[in-house]
Design an enzyme around this catalytic site. Structure first.
Site, PDB file in Angstrom:
ATOM      1  N   HIS A   1      53.677  34.736  15.537  1.00  0.00           N
ATOM      2  CA  HIS A   1      54.024  35.476  16.771  1.00  0.00           C
ATOM      3  C   HIS A   1      53.111  36.699  16.887  1.00  0.00           C
ATOM      4  O   HIS A   1      53.288  37.680  16.165  1.00  0.00           O
ATOM      5  CB  HIS A   1      55.483  35.925  16.729  1.00  0.00           C
TER       6      HIS A   1
ATOM      7  N   HIS B   1      50.688  39.299  19.780  1.00  0.00           N
ATOM      8  CA  HIS B   1      50.201  39.681  21.114  1.00  0.00           C
ATOM      9  C   HIS B   1      48.774  40.194  20.961  1.00  0.00           C
ATOM     10  O   HIS B   1      48.551  41.176  20.259  1.00  0.00           O
ATOM     11  CB  HIS B   1      51.070  40.798  21.720  1.00  0.00           C
TER      12      HIS B   1
ATOM     13  N   LYS C   1      56.961  29.615  25.758  1.00  0.00           N
ATOM     14  CA  LYS C   1      57.706  30.842  25.497  1.00  0.00           C
ATOM     15  C   LYS C   1      58.697  31.129  26.611  1.00  0.00           C
ATOM     16  O   LYS C   1      58.314  31.179  27.790  1.00  0.00           O
ATOM     17  CB  LYS C   1      56.723  32.002  25.362  1.00  0.00           C
TER      18      LYS C   1
ATOM     19  N   HIS D   1      62.588  34.600  23.389  1.00  0.00           N
ATOM     20  CA  HIS D   1      62.896  36.025  23.246  1.00  0.00           C
ATOM     21  C   HIS D   1      64.404  36.121  23.447  1.00  0.00           C
ATOM     22  O   HIS D   1      64.890  35.976  24.566  1.00  0.00           O
ATOM     23  CB  HIS D   1      62.134  36.863  24.287  1.00  0.00           C
TER      24      HIS D   1
ATOM     25  N   HIS E   1      61.519  36.852  16.405  1.00  0.00           N
ATOM     26  CA  HIS E   1      61.771  38.239  15.949  1.00  0.00           C
ATOM     27  C   HIS E   1      63.250  38.599  15.905  1.00  0.00           C
ATOM     28  O   HIS E   1      63.708  39.500  16.608  1.00  0.00           O
ATOM     29  CB  HIS E   1      60.989  39.252  16.787  1.00  0.00           C
TER      30      HIS E   1
ATOM     31  N   ASP F   1      54.917  39.806  15.480  1.00  0.00           N
ATOM     32  CA  ASP F   1      55.126  40.433  16.792  1.00  0.00           C
ATOM     33  C   ASP F   1      54.246  41.670  16.947  1.00  0.00           C
ATOM     34  O   ASP F   1      54.641  42.642  17.603  1.00  0.00           O
ATOM     35  CB  ASP F   1      56.599  40.777  17.040  1.00  0.00           C
TER      36      ASP F   1
HETATM   37  O1  DOR Z   1      58.368  45.233  21.695  1.00  0.00           O
HETATM   38  C1  DOR Z   1      57.907  44.266  22.276  1.00  0.00           C
HETATM   39  N1  DOR Z   1      56.649  44.270  22.743  1.00  0.00           N
HETATM   40  N2  DOR Z   1      58.677  43.195  22.486  1.00  0.00           N
HETATM   41  C2  DOR Z   1      58.286  42.181  23.249  1.00  0.00           C
HETATM   42  O2  DOR Z   1      59.038  41.277  23.425  1.00  0.00           O
HETATM   43  C3  DOR Z   1      56.969  42.223  23.949  1.00  0.00           C
HETATM   44  C4  DOR Z   1      56.038  43.091  23.266  1.00  0.00           C
HETATM   45  C5  DOR Z   1      54.814  43.434  24.069  1.00  0.00           C
HETATM   46  O3  DOR Z   1      54.234  42.549  24.693  1.00  0.00           O
HETATM   47  O4  DOR Z   1      54.407  44.610  24.053  1.00  0.00           O
HETATM   48 ZN    ZN Z   2      56.482  39.474  20.979  1.00  0.00          ZN
END
Ligand code: DOR
Ligand code: ZN
Length: 345
Positions: A14, A16, A98, A135, A173, A246
């Site tokens: 997971h 970003h 997702k 999520h 998460h 995450d």
């Molecule tokens: O804290 C988070 N940040 N939770 C999420 O689900 C998305 C993520 C983000 O893209 O910044």
């Molecule tokens: Zn995430």
């Protein structure tokens, strides 16, 4: 006492990566430690087509460099066509979809307003064996922010499992004891990822001496007993729990603001943060299962053949990472960590 650990190269289930200059700055941090990563599709606009996912994958490969494989996901919307979902899966462009409940978190405005609206997509995914990543928070503002995951289990997750008993689901998460218990009680087609920050902090840390915006993420960290349950689950060796950082970079200005963004950037020292927990829990012998074996098994992918090493050695982590003309604050930045990542073994 174990002072050096050699494990199969891990994967991050997971992550970003964002796009553009931010992508270029952050992707190498994940690629330094992990062979593969499940890439979240919450860009602006979100990744909802095979073409967009394939183009994004190319940009990630370029930013991350050789030896790293991005595993793409499609962002579910109310109107997404099941044929497009199947096409991307059949072509090997994405491995999972997702589910962001609409307005649950960062860039989720196009998310799903009601799971009933994506029933045809979920049916198709169940049929073709494609994983659903969720999520797990309800978005009803009347539900307390610390209860949104627990309520999601009853209101959304359980009905989805009942309606699609063959669907493989990753509860992403997780942050609560209830989520741990739900996963343990389910058949093997429900699994969960756990972040390093939810293993390290409880909700008190967000308010220690003042508000700490760099510890704000969603789902938000919960009470201490939830953190304890997460630590026990991660370190238990149970194959349904695996690593998913995450890592969610935001520019420092976007975090330190009147309305700061949710997200913790943990990629620079993710493995060090995790292994410290396994050490504290006297479970170093189970770290490889959590980091390198359970995830591939659930996704039906081969484990990595390369090995990496971690050592018990003082490891000073810088406060920030330079990115996109600004800085991103590193999780645990400014501290000296007890473990160091040594790279290829
Ligand atoms: O804290 C988070 N940040 N939770 C999420 O689900 C998305 C993520 C983000 O893209 O910044
Ligand atoms: Zn995430």
């Amino acid at each position: 006492m174990t002072d050096r650990l050699v494990i199969r190269r891990p994967d991050d289930w997971h992550a970003h990566f964002r796009d553009g200059a931010m992508l270029d700055a952050v992707a190498p941090h994940t690629a330094r430690q992990f062979a593969r990563a499940i890439v979240m599709p919450n860009l602006v606009p979100p990744v909802t087509t095979v073409a967009a996912a394939a183009a994004y994958r190319d940009r990630i490969r370029k930013a991350a460099g050789p030896g790293f494989e991005p595993l793409m996901t499609v962002y579910l919307t109310d109107g997404l066509d099941p044929d497009e979902v199947e096409r991307g899966h059949a072509q090997g462009v994405w491995v999972a979809a997702k589910l962001y409940p609409a307005h649950a978190t960062t860039n989720s405005a196009h998310g799903v307003t009601d799971v009933a609206r994506i029933a045809r997509v979920l049916e198709r995914m169940q049929k073709i064996g494609m994983n659903l990543l969720v999520h797990g928070e309800v978005t009803d503002k009347h539900v307390d922010i610390f209860d949104r995951e627990k309520v999601f289990i009853d209101k959304v997750l359980d009905p989805t499992i009942r309606n699609f008993p063959g669907l493989k689901i990753v509860f992403e998460h997780i942050t609560t004891r209830e989520a741990v218990e739900r996963v343990k009680a389910a058949p093997a087609n429900l699994a969960a990822t756990i972040t390093p920050h939810h293993l390290h902090i409880d909700r008190n840390a967000i308010f220690e001496g003042g508000v700490r915006p760099h510890l704000y993420c969603l789902p938000i960290a919960k009470r201490a007993h939830h953190r304890e349950a997460l630590r026990k689950a991660a370190c238990s060796g149970d194959a349904r729990f695996f690593l998913g950082t995450d890592t969610a970079p935001h520019a420092v200005e976007a975090k330190e603001a009147a309305c700061g963004c949710a997200g913790i950037f943990c990629a620079p020292a993710a493995l060090e943060a995790y292994v410290q927990v396994f050490d504290e829990e006297k479970a170093l012998d189970r770290f490889e299962a959590f980091a390198s074996l359970n995830g591939p098994a659930f996704y039906g992918l081969p484990v990595n053949e390369a090995r990496v090493a971690l050592s018990r050695a003082p490891n000073a982590l810088s406060e920030t990472t330079l990115a996109a003309g600004t800085r991103v604050v590193n999780f645990l930045g400014g501290r000296t960590l007890p473990w160091r990542y040594d790279g290829a073994a």
